[in-house]
Design a protein around this motif. Structure first.
Motif, mmCIF file in Angstrom:
data_model
loop_
_atom_site.group_PDB
_atom_site.id
_atom_site.type_symbol
_atom_site.label_atom_id
_atom_site.label_comp_id
_atom_site.label_asym_id
_atom_site.label_seq_id
_atom_site.Cartn_x
_atom_site.Cartn_y
_atom_site.Cartn_z
ATOM 1 N N LYS A 195 44.068 37.871 32.268
ATOM 2 C CA LYS A 195 44.065 35.890 32.388
ATOM 3 C C LYS A 195 42.321 36.116 31.663
ATOM 4 O O LYS A 195 41.700 36.686 31.646
ATOM 5 N N ASP B 25 43.454 30.268 33.397
ATOM 6 C CA ASP B 25 44.102 30.689 34.018
ATOM 7 C C ASP B 25 43.100 29.884 35.317
ATOM 8 O O ASP B 25 43.526 29.758 36.365
ATOM 9 N N VAL C 224 38.479 37.589 38.375
ATOM 10 C CA VAL C 224 39.769 38.188 37.996
ATOM 11 C C VAL C 224 38.981 39.711 38.307
ATOM 12 O O VAL C 224 37.611 39.947 38.141
ATOM 13 N N GLU C 225 40.308 40.769 38.517
ATOM 14 C CA GLU C 225 39.943 42.106 38.647
ATOM 15 C C GLU C 225 38.913 42.527 37.806
ATOM 16 O O GLU C 225 39.112 42.349 36.913
#
Length: 157
Positions: free
Chosen positions: A32, A60, A133-134
């Motif tokens: 991402k 993103d 994001v992770e």
């Protein structure tokens, strides 16, 4: 994770890259892309992205660190270049007026209305830390200041 400086105050002598007052970074994590701040204006950011082979439409998320124009000024044109609605993550006071008094009184806040941004993106306003994001987190609002940060000569909140 990869962090790419897209724009900042300095560009080397005879560099093809453009500089401007303000900053913008691209953070890539787990496939991402997060655009961290948008500089004072979009032109240098988008120019440098082209030189680096980074397509705006690959972004993103957009994360704005704070409301000042040198971190938010490129937002609308960059959102147009992305070409689709992406989340814009920022503090709930993003659209407040923010003034300096030196060298003269002027507004240094975001140069757009909330409605202008909402036409192009999904706003996600939060003062709390968030996992964008992770494995990539924002700090959330930083309320405590060190003594040297408390002096805000020329700023009106």
């Amino acid at each position: 994770m990869r962090v790419v400086v897209l724009v900042e105050d300095y560009s080397g002598y005879e560099s093809p890259f453009l500089a401007q007052h303000g900053v913008s970074f691209l953070i890539e994590k787990n496939g991402k892309k997060v655009l961290f701040d948008t500089g004072q204006s979009a032109y240098p950011v988008l120019h440098n992205m082209r030189l680096l082979g980074i397509r705006p439409e690959s972004i993103d998320y957009v994360f704005l660190s704070h409301c000042h124009y040198d971190h938010t000024g490129g937002l609308l044109e960059i959102l147009k270049a992305i070409g689709r609605r992406v989340p814009v993550i920022a503090h709930p006071t993003l659209f407040r007026r923010h003034f300096v008094t030196r060298p003269h009184l002027r507004d240094v806040g975001i140069p757009f209305r909330r409605e202008d941004v909402e036409e192009l993106a999904e706003l996600y306003l939060t003062a709390e830390p968030i996992e964008i994001v992770e494995g990539l987190f924002s700090t959330g609002e930083i309320r405590d200041r060190e003594d040297f940060e408390r002096v805000s000569i020329g700023f009106i909140r």
